[in-house]
Design a protein around this motif. Structure first.
Motif, mmCIF file in Angstrom:
data_model
loop_
_atom_site.group_PDB
_atom_site.id
_atom_site.type_symbol
_atom_site.label_atom_id
_atom_site.label_comp_id
_atom_site.label_asym_id
_atom_site.label_seq_id
_atom_site.Cartn_x
_atom_site.Cartn_y
_atom_site.Cartn_z
ATOM 1 N N PRO A 154 55.797 38.155 11.667
ATOM 2 C CA PRO A 154 55.220 37.101 12.760
ATOM 3 C C PRO A 154 56.229 36.158 13.550
ATOM 4 O O PRO A 154 56.599 36.591 14.853
ATOM 5 N N HIS A 155 56.882 35.747 13.170
ATOM 6 C CA HIS A 155 57.523 34.557 13.620
ATOM 7 C C HIS A 155 58.590 35.580 14.061
ATOM 8 O O HIS A 155 59.932 35.008 15.508
ATOM 9 N N LEU A 156 59.585 36.164 13.425
ATOM 10 C CA LEU A 156 60.357 36.742 13.502
ATOM 11 C C LEU A 156 60.287 38.542 15.527
ATOM 12 O O LEU A 156 60.620 37.685 16.184
ATOM 13 N N LEU A 157 59.418 38.581 15.586
ATOM 14 C CA LEU A 157 58.856 38.943 16.088
ATOM 15 C C LEU A 157 58.200 38.285 17.860
ATOM 16 O O LEU A 157 59.135 38.960 18.546
ATOM 17 N N PHE A 158 57.477 36.892 17.450
ATOM 18 C CA PHE A 158 56.891 36.679 18.295
ATOM 19 C C PHE A 158 58.657 35.976 18.836
ATOM 20 O O PHE A 158 58.755 35.854 20.250
ATOM 21 N N GLY A 159 59.275 35.257 18.184
ATOM 22 C CA GLY A 159 60.142 34.787 18.893
ATOM 23 C C GLY A 159 60.949 35.993 19.513
ATOM 24 O O GLY A 159 62.275 35.948 20.631
ATOM 25 N N LEU A 160 61.753 37.366 18.937
ATOM 26 C CA LEU A 160 62.316 38.218 19.711
ATOM 27 C C LEU A 160 61.382 38.619 20.937
ATOM 28 O O LEU A 160 62.663 38.406 21.830
ATOM 29 N N PHE A 161 60.156 38.773 20.888
ATOM 30 C CA PHE A 161 59.659 38.955 22.306
ATOM 31 C C PHE A 161 60.083 37.868 23.457
ATOM 32 O O PHE A 161 60.523 37.986 24.857
ATOM 33 N N SER A 162 59.960 36.428 22.457
ATOM 34 C CA SER A 162 59.880 35.489 23.998
ATOM 35 C C SER A 162 61.982 35.893 24.141
ATOM 36 O O SER A 162 61.586 35.517 25.916
#
Length: 124
Positions: free
Chosen positions: A95-103
Motif C-alpha cells: 500500500p505504501h509503495l503504490l500510494f507513494g508511486l501514484f503521488s
C-alpha cells in the motif's frame, strides 16, 4: 508531459488523502503501528496542504501549485520508501509503495497552471 488539469488533481488529492488515511483498517494493517501511523500522517498531511493550495479545491489558497506538486513528489517518494526505511516491509509494504508511486506520478503529470477563476495563476 503535463496533461492532468489542476481541477482533477484537486479531487484526487482529497480522495487519495482519505484513502491513505483509511488504508490501515480497510487493508488490514492497522495492527502494524509504524505502517498505520505513516499512512495516517501522510493522508492527513496531504489533505491539509491541499486545503492551503491555490487551486480549485483549495480553501485558503496560499501555497502555489508548483510547491504543492513538489510536496506531492517528495512525500510520495518518502511514502514509497517508508516500509524499507522504517523496517516494516516484512509485514506490509505494497500500500505504501503504490500510494507513494501514484503521488510521484501525479506530481509529474499535473499542469502547473491554475485557471484564472481560482484567483491565482502560475506560469507553466
Amino acid at each position: 508531459m503535463r496533461f492532468l488539469p489542476t481541477s482533477i488533481h484537486g479531487v484526487i488529492d482529497y480522495l487519495w488523502g482519505l484513502s491513505l488515511f483509511a488504508s490501515p483498517w480497510v487493508l488490514g494493517f492497522g495492527d502494524v503501528p509504524a505502517a498505520k501511523w505513516v499512512a495516517v500522517v501522510f493522508g492527513v498531511s496531504a489533505i491539509l496542504y491541499s486545503m492551503f493550495t491555490a487551486y480549485e479545491f483549495g480553501v485558503l489558497r496560499i501555497l502555489p501549485m508548483s510547491l504543492h506538486l513538489i510536496l506531492d513528489g517528495m512525500a510520495g517518494a518518502l511514502l514509497a520508501a517508508s516500509p524499507f526505511l522504517l523496517g516494516f516491509s516484512d509485514q506490509v509494504y505494497l500500500p505504501h509503495l503504490l500510494f507513494g508511486l501514484f503521488s510521484v506520478v501525479a506530481s509529474l503529470v499535473t499542469r502547473m497552471e491554475v485557471p484564472l477563476a481560482t484567483g491565482h495563476r502560475e506560469p507553466v
